[in-house]
Design an enzyme around this catalytic site. Structure first.
Site, short mmCIF file in Angstrom:
data_model
loop_
_atom_site.label_atom_id
_atom_site.label_comp_id
_atom_site.label_asym_id
_atom_site.label_seq_id
_atom_site.Cartn_x
_atom_site.Cartn_y
_atom_site.Cartn_z
N THR A 165 36.46 72.48 -62.60
CA THR A 165 37.43 73.50 -62.58
C THR A 165 38.52 72.82 -61.27
O THR A 165 38.11 72.65 -60.37
CB THR A 165 37.02 74.74 -62.30
OG1 THR A 165 36.10 75.08 -63.16
CG2 THR A 165 37.87 75.96 -62.09
N ARG A 193 32.81 78.60 -76.27
CA ARG A 193 32.28 79.22 -75.16
C ARG A 193 33.53 79.55 -74.27
O ARG A 193 34.47 78.56 -73.91
CB ARG A 193 31.34 78.60 -74.39
CG ARG A 193 30.84 79.10 -73.04
CD ARG A 193 31.46 78.38 -72.09
NE ARG A 193 30.76 78.58 -70.68
CZ ARG A 193 31.41 78.23 -69.55
NH1 ARG A 193 32.51 77.38 -69.33
NH2 ARG A 193 30.84 78.36 -68.32
N VAL A 194 33.82 80.73 -73.69
CA VAL A 194 34.83 80.77 -72.83
C VAL A 194 34.22 81.26 -71.29
O VAL A 194 33.39 82.16 -70.99
CB VAL A 194 35.81 81.95 -73.21
CG1 VAL A 194 36.84 82.39 -72.17
CG2 VAL A 194 36.41 81.48 -74.48
N GLY A 195 34.66 80.69 -70.38
CA GLY A 195 33.90 80.76 -69.00
C GLY A 195 34.93 81.63 -67.94
O GLY A 195 35.92 82.37 -68.65
N ASP A 196 34.58 81.85 -66.82
CA ASP A 196 35.21 82.64 -65.91
C ASP A 196 36.59 82.16 -65.72
O ASP A 196 37.50 83.02 -65.22
CB ASP A 196 34.32 82.51 -64.51
CG ASP A 196 34.46 81.05 -63.83
OD1 ASP A 196 33.89 80.07 -64.58
OD2 ASP A 196 35.14 80.81 -63.00
N THR A 216 35.32 78.23 -58.66
CA THR A 216 34.88 77.12 -59.49
C THR A 216 33.18 77.04 -59.43
O THR A 216 32.79 77.76 -58.78
CB THR A 216 35.30 75.77 -58.61
OG1 THR A 216 34.52 74.74 -59.18
CG2 THR A 216 34.92 76.02 -57.37
N GLY A 217 32.74 76.64 -60.56
CA GLY A 217 31.30 76.51 -60.58
C GLY A 217 30.65 77.15 -61.92
O GLY A 217 31.59 77.24 -62.82
N GLY A 219 30.28 79.16 -64.54
CA GLY A 219 31.07 80.14 -65.19
C GLY A 219 30.53 81.50 -65.32
O GLY A 219 30.70 82.75 -65.28
N1 GLY Z 1 33.80 77.62 -63.84
C1 GLY Z 1 34.10 76.86 -64.88
C2 GLY Z 1 33.32 77.32 -66.08
O1 GLY Z 1 32.06 77.63 -66.03
O2 GLY Z 1 33.71 77.37 -67.20
#
Ligand code: GLY
Length: 296
Positions: A165, A193-196, A216-217, A219
């Site tokens: 990220t 998969r969709v993250g934060d 970042t990190g 999600g």
């Molecule tokens: N923070 C990035 C993700 O987990 O997709």
């Protein structure tokens, strides 16, 4: 690191996590270039939204970062990208999730915001929208780096860097805030998969009345704690930005144990940075200090 400013401010991050030794200097240079681009945009009279988009685009184009070109591969060996952007003036926001073959996801997210309809578009719908606003697809190989292909093939996370990220927050000369975040997500993530980073309030948040944040990190952990909005709410409660960022990371660590980082800016241009990882390259330029401050 200076914490107070009342002029324009740009603060960028290149992802929290463990960085391969050969990438440390390259990533510092990339972060510096992104901050300089954001700063040039702000001092030329550009908006905070333009500044965070321009800064994040530099990092998406840089193969040393897990966003755009250089993004990690999912379980099927494909690149699926998430990004979001938010304008603190009116809480307008745009986001895209699990999008393939888009070189600059942050620009597509900004176009989604500009269209004023749905805030989040995913997959094929996002690609169809991209075509309507003149954002053309690249070939999949244009985003693929040898580093990420090798990393995917060997599946040895303990020996590979695990950094995800990129993001930016900015305060412009008119006093408006914005935030943007872009990522390839987690290595070997499930397809779809969709993250934060695609979720407003989780990976990205901006409100002129309070502050702007980019995370970042991990999600899934960030989503559980709605981390960006949580950190901004700590500002509402009267915390200084540095303590608000630290408190957000402390609470996430206590509740999930996951690895994360956050950058935060309040409406006075005061900055907050926190991480629970070994590294998170950041660069900041404040009024009266045109040379980026780089810190890990
Ligand atoms: N923070 C990035 C993700 O987990 O997709």
């Amino acid at each position: 690191m200076s914490a107070r400013s009342f002029g324009p401010v740009i603060l960028v991050h290149g992802g929290a996590g463990k960085v391969a030794p050969d990438l440390v200097e390259v990533r510092r240079a990339g972060i510096r270039a992104a901050a300089e681009k954001g700063w040039q945009t702000l001092t030329a009279g550009g908006s905070a939204v333009e500044a965070v988009e321009q800064a994040v685009k530099i990092l998406e184009d840089d193969p040393a970062f897990n966003a755009g070109r250089g993004a990690c591969l999912n379980r099927d060996g494909e690149i699926e990208l998430d990004a979001s952007i938010m304008d603190g003036r009116d809480l307008a926001a745009g986001a895209i999730g699990a999008v393939k073959r888009i070189a600059n996801p942050v620009t597509l997210a900004r176009a989604v915001m500009g269209a004023g309809g749905p805030i989040l578009l995913v997959g094929d719908g996002a690609r169809q929208f991209a075509a309507t606003v003149g954002i053309t697809e690249c070939v999949a190989e244009a985003l693929l780096t040898e580093r990420q292909r090798t990393r995917w093939a060997i599946l040895r996370e303990e020996d590979a860097e695990n950094v995800g990220t990129v993001g930016a927050v900015a305060l412009d000369q008119a006093g408006h805030l914005a935030a943007a975040t872009s990522t390839g997500g987690l290595p070997l993530k499930a397809p779809g998969r969709v993250g934060d980073s695609a979720l407003i309030g989780c990976g990205t948040y901006a409100d002129d009345q309070l502050g702007a944040a980019s995370c970042t990190g991990n999600g899934e952990a960030i989503i559980k704690l709605v981390l960006a909005k949580t950190a901004v709410e700590f500002l509402r409660m009267g915390e200084e930005p540095m303590e608000a960022a630290r408190r957000a990371v402390r609470e996430l660590t206590a509740r999930t144990g996951a690895e994360v980082g956050i950058i935060l800016l309040d409406s006075y241009g005061r900055i907050g940075v926190a991480r629970n990882t070994a590294q998170m390259a950041c660069a900041c330029i404040l009024e009266g200090n045109t040379e980026p401050e780089i810190f890990d």
